[in-house]
Write an enzyme that holds these catalytic residues in place. Structure first.
Site, PDB file in Angstrom:
ATOM      1  N   GLY A  11      26.226  55.468  45.832  1.00  0.00           N
ATOM      2  CA  GLY A  11      26.072  54.839  44.512  1.00  0.00           C
ATOM      3  C   GLY A  11      24.864  55.417  43.801  1.00  0.00           C
ATOM      4  O   GLY A  11      24.148  54.733  43.071  1.00  0.00           O
ATOM      5  N   ALA A  12      24.679  56.721  43.995  1.00  0.00           N
ATOM      6  CA  ALA A  12      23.412  57.361  43.620  1.00  0.00           C
ATOM      7  C   ALA A  12      23.210  57.484  42.112  1.00  0.00           C
ATOM      8  O   ALA A  12      22.099  57.746  41.670  1.00  0.00           O
ATOM      9  CB  ALA A  12      23.314  58.730  44.286  1.00  0.00           C
ATOM     10  N   GLY A  14      23.960  54.907  40.157  1.00  0.00           N
ATOM     11  CA  GLY A  14      23.919  53.513  39.695  1.00  0.00           C
ATOM     12  C   GLY A  14      22.508  53.058  39.387  1.00  0.00           C
ATOM     13  O   GLY A  14      21.535  53.798  39.534  1.00  0.00           O
ATOM     14  N   ILE A  16      20.488  50.614  40.777  1.00  0.00           N
ATOM     15  CA  ILE A  16      19.508  50.471  41.875  1.00  0.00           C
ATOM     16  C   ILE A  16      18.988  51.850  42.275  1.00  0.00           C
ATOM     17  O   ILE A  16      17.786  52.064  42.450  1.00  0.00           O
ATOM     18  CB  ILE A  16      20.143  49.776  43.106  1.00  0.00           C
ATOM     19  CG1 ILE A  16      20.483  48.325  42.778  1.00  0.00           C
ATOM     20  CG2 ILE A  16      19.207  49.832  44.314  1.00  0.00           C
ATOM     21  CD1 ILE A  16      21.193  47.579  43.880  1.00  0.00           C
ATOM     22  N   ARG A  98      28.838  36.379  45.111  1.00  0.00           N
ATOM     23  CA  ARG A  98      28.886  37.744  45.658  1.00  0.00           C
ATOM     24  C   ARG A  98      30.141  37.963  46.498  1.00  0.00           C
ATOM     25  O   ARG A  98      30.678  39.060  46.561  1.00  0.00           O
ATOM     26  CB  ARG A  98      27.628  38.029  46.480  1.00  0.00           C
ATOM     27  CG  ARG A  98      26.362  38.008  45.630  1.00  0.00           C
ATOM     28  CD  ARG A  98      25.150  38.338  46.451  1.00  0.00           C
ATOM     29  NE  ARG A  98      23.910  38.120  45.710  1.00  0.00           N
ATOM     30  CZ  ARG A  98      23.199  36.990  45.757  1.00  0.00           C
ATOM     31  NH1 ARG A  98      23.604  35.972  46.512  1.00  0.00           N
ATOM     32  NH2 ARG A  98      22.091  36.876  45.063  1.00  0.00           N
ATOM     33  N   VAL A 129      23.372  47.580  51.163  1.00  0.00           N
ATOM     34  CA  VAL A 129      22.846  46.850  50.011  1.00  0.00           C
ATOM     35  C   VAL A 129      24.004  46.305  49.166  1.00  0.00           C
ATOM     36  O   VAL A 129      23.942  45.205  48.630  1.00  0.00           O
ATOM     37  CB  VAL A 129      21.944  47.777  49.161  1.00  0.00           C
ATOM     38  CG1 VAL A 129      21.483  47.085  47.886  1.00  0.00           C
ATOM     39  CG2 VAL A 129      20.737  48.252  49.972  1.00  0.00           C
ATOM     40  N   GLY A 130      25.087  47.084  49.054  1.00  0.00           N
ATOM     41  CA  GLY A 130      26.234  46.702  48.223  1.00  0.00           C
ATOM     42  C   GLY A 130      26.800  45.358  48.659  1.00  0.00           C
ATOM     43  O   GLY A 130      26.978  45.099  49.852  1.00  0.00           O
ATOM     44  N   ASP A 159      15.631  38.653  49.280  1.00  0.00           N
ATOM     45  CA  ASP A 159      15.487  37.193  49.366  1.00  0.00           C
ATOM     46  C   ASP A 159      14.139  36.832  50.013  1.00  0.00           C
ATOM     47  O   ASP A 159      13.453  35.905  49.576  1.00  0.00           O
ATOM     48  CB  ASP A 159      16.645  36.611  50.187  1.00  0.00           C
ATOM     49  CG  ASP A 159      17.987  37.143  49.712  1.00  0.00           C
ATOM     50  OD1 ASP A 159      18.365  36.837  48.578  1.00  0.00           O
ATOM     51  OD2 ASP A 159      18.626  37.914  50.460  1.00  0.00           O
ATOM     52  N   ARG A 162      11.477  37.414  47.515  1.00  0.00           N
ATOM     53  CA  ARG A 162      11.533  36.360  46.491  1.00  0.00           C
ATOM     54  C   ARG A 162      10.900  35.067  47.019  1.00  0.00           C
ATOM     55  O   ARG A 162      10.181  34.370  46.297  1.00  0.00           O
ATOM     56  CB  ARG A 162      12.995  36.087  46.121  1.00  0.00           C
ATOM     57  CG  ARG A 162      13.609  37.194  45.284  1.00  0.00           C
ATOM     58  CD  ARG A 162      15.124  37.064  45.207  1.00  0.00           C
ATOM     59  NE  ARG A 162      15.681  37.992  44.233  1.00  0.00           N
ATOM     60  CZ  ARG A 162      16.958  38.302  44.130  1.00  0.00           C
ATOM     61  NH1 ARG A 162      17.847  37.744  44.956  1.00  0.00           N
ATOM     62  NH2 ARG A 162      17.381  39.150  43.218  1.00  0.00           N
ATOM     63  N   HIS A 187      23.248  36.852  52.566  1.00  0.00           N
ATOM     64  CA  HIS A 187      22.646  37.166  51.259  1.00  0.00           C
ATOM     65  C   HIS A 187      23.574  36.569  50.195  1.00  0.00           C
ATOM     66  O   HIS A 187      24.400  37.253  49.593  1.00  0.00           O
ATOM     67  CB  HIS A 187      22.520  38.682  51.079  1.00  0.00           C
ATOM     68  CG  HIS A 187      22.087  39.056  49.684  1.00  0.00           C
ATOM     69  ND1 HIS A 187      20.880  38.675  49.146  1.00  0.00           N
ATOM     70  CD2 HIS A 187      22.719  39.749  48.697  1.00  0.00           C
ATOM     71  CE1 HIS A 187      20.782  39.126  47.911  1.00  0.00           C
ATOM     72  NE2 HIS A 187      21.891  39.774  47.614  1.00  0.00           N
TER      73      HIS A 187
HETATM   74  N1  NAD Z   1      21.653  43.014  48.989  1.00  0.00           N
HETATM   75  C1  NAD Z   1      20.953  42.840  47.888  1.00  0.00           C
HETATM   76  O1  NAD Z   1      19.903  42.189  47.910  1.00  0.00           O
HETATM   77  C2  NAD Z   1      21.405  43.397  46.565  1.00  0.00           C
HETATM   78  C3  NAD Z   1      20.543  43.335  45.458  1.00  0.00           C
HETATM   79  C4  NAD Z   1      20.972  43.858  44.243  1.00  0.00           C
HETATM   80  C5  NAD Z   1      22.238  44.416  44.114  1.00  0.00           C
HETATM   81  N2  NAD Z   1      23.045  44.455  45.200  1.00  0.00           N
HETATM   82  C6  NAD Z   1      24.373  45.090  45.121  1.00  0.00           C
HETATM   83  O2  NAD Z   1      24.211  46.510  45.130  1.00  0.00           O
HETATM   84  C7  NAD Z   1      25.379  47.114  44.573  1.00  0.00           C
HETATM   85  C8  NAD Z   1      24.977  48.188  43.570  1.00  0.00           C
HETATM   86  O3  NAD Z   1      24.333  47.591  42.455  1.00  0.00           O
HETATM   87  P1  NAD Z   1      23.956  48.464  41.156  1.00  0.00           P
HETATM   88  O4  NAD Z   1      23.304  47.505  40.227  1.00  0.00           O
HETATM   89  O5  NAD Z   1      23.252  49.707  41.530  1.00  0.00           O
HETATM   90  O6  NAD Z   1      25.419  48.786  40.619  1.00  0.00           O
HETATM   91  P2  NAD Z   1      25.882  49.952  39.626  1.00  0.00           P
HETATM   92  O7  NAD Z   1      27.249  49.596  39.158  1.00  0.00           O
HETATM   93  O8  NAD Z   1      24.820  50.251  38.636  1.00  0.00           O
HETATM   94  O9  NAD Z   1      25.972  51.206  40.602  1.00  0.00           O
HETATM   95  C9  NAD Z   1      26.883  51.287  41.632  1.00  0.00           C
HETATM   96  C10 NAD Z   1      27.259  52.742  41.772  1.00  0.00           C
HETATM   97  O10 NAD Z   1      28.063  52.864  42.925  1.00  0.00           O
HETATM   98  C11 NAD Z   1      29.029  53.858  42.663  1.00  0.00           C
HETATM   99  N3  NAD Z   1      30.137  53.718  43.616  1.00  0.00           N
HETATM  100  C12 NAD Z   1      31.198  52.883  43.559  1.00  0.00           C
HETATM  101  N4  NAD Z   1      32.019  53.087  44.592  1.00  0.00           N
HETATM  102  C13 NAD Z   1      31.445  54.061  45.345  1.00  0.00           C
HETATM  103  C14 NAD Z   1      31.828  54.716  46.536  1.00  0.00           C
HETATM  104  N5  NAD Z   1      32.959  54.418  47.165  1.00  0.00           N
HETATM  105  N6  NAD Z   1      31.023  55.683  47.022  1.00  0.00           N
HETATM  106  C15 NAD Z   1      29.875  56.016  46.374  1.00  0.00           C
HETATM  107  N7  NAD Z   1      29.476  55.425  45.229  1.00  0.00           N
HETATM  108  C16 NAD Z   1      30.247  54.468  44.728  1.00  0.00           C
HETATM  109  C17 NAD Z   1      29.413  53.636  41.194  1.00  0.00           C
HETATM  110  O11 NAD Z   1      30.016  54.790  40.629  1.00  0.00           O
HETATM  111  C18 NAD Z   1      28.056  53.292  40.581  1.00  0.00           C
HETATM  112  O12 NAD Z   1      27.401  54.444  40.076  1.00  0.00           O
HETATM  113  C19 NAD Z   1      26.182  45.955  43.966  1.00  0.00           C
HETATM  114  O13 NAD Z   1      27.222  45.584  44.875  1.00  0.00           O
HETATM  115  C20 NAD Z   1      25.158  44.846  43.848  1.00  0.00           C
HETATM  116  O14 NAD Z   1      25.762  43.566  43.840  1.00  0.00           O
HETATM  117  C21 NAD Z   1      22.657  43.974  46.414  1.00  0.00           C
HETATM  118  O1  LMR Z   2      22.870  38.513  42.744  1.00  0.00           O
HETATM  119  C1  LMR Z   2      23.491  39.572  42.746  1.00  0.00           C
HETATM  120  O2  LMR Z   2      24.718  39.631  42.641  1.00  0.00           O
HETATM  121  C2  LMR Z   2      22.700  40.848  42.885  1.00  0.00           C
HETATM  122  C3  LMR Z   2      21.849  40.836  44.085  1.00  0.00           C
HETATM  123  O3  LMR Z   2      22.553  40.529  45.237  1.00  0.00           O
HETATM  124  C4  LMR Z   2      20.646  39.950  43.932  1.00  0.00           C
HETATM  125  O4  LMR Z   2      20.394  39.113  44.807  1.00  0.00           O
HETATM  126  O5  LMR Z   2      19.906  40.112  42.947  1.00  0.00           O
END
Ligand code: NAD
Ligand code: LMR
Length: 325
Positions: A11-12, A14, A16, A98, A129-130, A159, A162, A187
């Protein structure tokens, strides 16, 4: 200078990753003397945007960056990788939980787990992370037949951070003054931020705040913080998520010196959480290996919260059981 290590970020292109890649490249994750080869994975339509990120990365002229690979191929992205940060997945929008992302995102993590199994370093450390991160980590671990499931972890560090910030603000201290915070479970909005053992400047946190604040303010604020950020920003947390990912991997790689941190890891029966899910636990890390902090007393209030978040993880597991075969 040390020999470079390989770091995969999915997701490079994206949001995050737009913070994460540059933090890793600057040495925040693995230290100022550890060169990195960055292996960046995206889906094919996002490769032009990823190319823009690589252009900016090059323009930073980071001393520690020993190579950059940008690809849509799993075998290139995970080739010999030492650290894999699985960020690529759809984020939720307003009003979603989520776990509503399970159908959209679950399918991403089986093939990535298999590719890690086939191509990564035998010692690879994987952070998911996703979202929903815990169950996606379970899917990836289950598909990685030649790796130890303990190599797959999920991020509850955001978390944890936070919770530190909320407690510091309430007690008029700094998060540096706080030890022994715990995030148990998922999470998600059932997670249990637990301050039963927490110390603030060496004093029991529970003696500094009242139970009503813990139950009606602290716990729900931490549980709902992701949704609050989405409401405020119109997009899910990005820089703070990247920062937590850096913290998680840095502590796993370099150790915690006895400090407790929270990691989503395969449950092993500790604290009555039976195997089969990826659950947030308090851990310490030494020599690249994490260990669950054992021997904590669990009162009835905590037990109820720990069981509720376990129950949600079992339900998530049931919903994707066929992906685990
Ligand atoms: N665990 C946590 O605490 C936490 C915190 C924040 C966000 N997240 C999650 O992290 C994920 C990414 O968030 P974001 O804001 O960067 O999203 P984003 O949509 O900005 O970026 C995600 C990227 O992943 C790419 N992608 C999709 N499928 C893919 C695959 N199969 N292989 C490689 N890349 C792929 C997309 O093209 C996109 O560029 C989301 O699921 C979000 O809910 C988790
Ligand atoms: O809340 C979300 O869906 C994004 C991420 O998991 C977060 O905790 O900020």
């Amino acid at each position: 200078m040390k020999k470079p290590v390989r770091v995969t970020i999915t997701g490079a292109a994206g949001q995050i990753s737009y913070s994460l890649i540059f933090r890793i490249a600057s040495g925040s994750m693995l230290g100022p003397d550890q060169p990195v080869i960055l292996q960046l994975l995206e889906i094919t339509p996002a490769l032009p945007a990823l190319n823009g990120v690589v252009m900016e990365l090059n323009d930073c002229a980071f001393p520690l960056v020993a190579g950059v690979i940008a690809t849509d191929k799993l075998e290139e992205a995970f080739d010999k990788t030492d650290y894999a940060l699985l960020v690529g997945a759809r984020p939720r929008g307003p009003g979603m939980e989520r776990k509503d992302l399970l159908t959209a995102n679950g399918g991403i993590f089986g093939p990535q787990g298999k590719a890690l199994s086939d191509y990564a370093s035998r010692d690879v450390k994987v952070l998911v992370v996703g979202n929903p991160a815990n169950t996606n980590a379970l899917i990836a671990a289950s598909a990685a037949k030649s790796l130890d499931p303990k190599q797959f972890t999920a991020m509850v560090r955001l978390d944890h951070n936070r919770a530190l910030s909320q407690l510091a603000s309430k007690t008029g201290t700094h998060s540096n003054d706080i030890e022994k915070m715990i995030i148990w479970g998922n999470h998600s909005s059932t997670q249990y931020p637990d301050i039963t053992n927490t110390l603030v400047n060496g004093k029991a946190a529970k003696g500094l705040v009242d139970q009503n604040w813990i139950e009606t303010d602290f716990i729900p604020t931490v549980q709902q913080r992701g949704a609050a950020i989405i409401k405020a920003r119109g997009a899910s947390s990005a820089a703070s998520a990247a920062s937590a990912a850096v913290d998680h991997m840095r502590d796993w790689a370099l150790g915690t010196n006895g400090k407790w941190v929270s990691m989503g890891i395969p449950s092993d029966g500790s604290y009555g959480i039976k195997p089969g899910i990826v659950y947030g636990y308090p851990v310490t890390v030494k020599d690249g290996k994490y260990e669950i902090v054992q021997g904590l007393e669990v009162d009835a209030f905590s037990r109820g919260k720990m069981d509720a978040t376990e129950q949600e993880l079992r339900e998530e597991r049931a919903a994707i059981e066929e992906l685990l075969k």
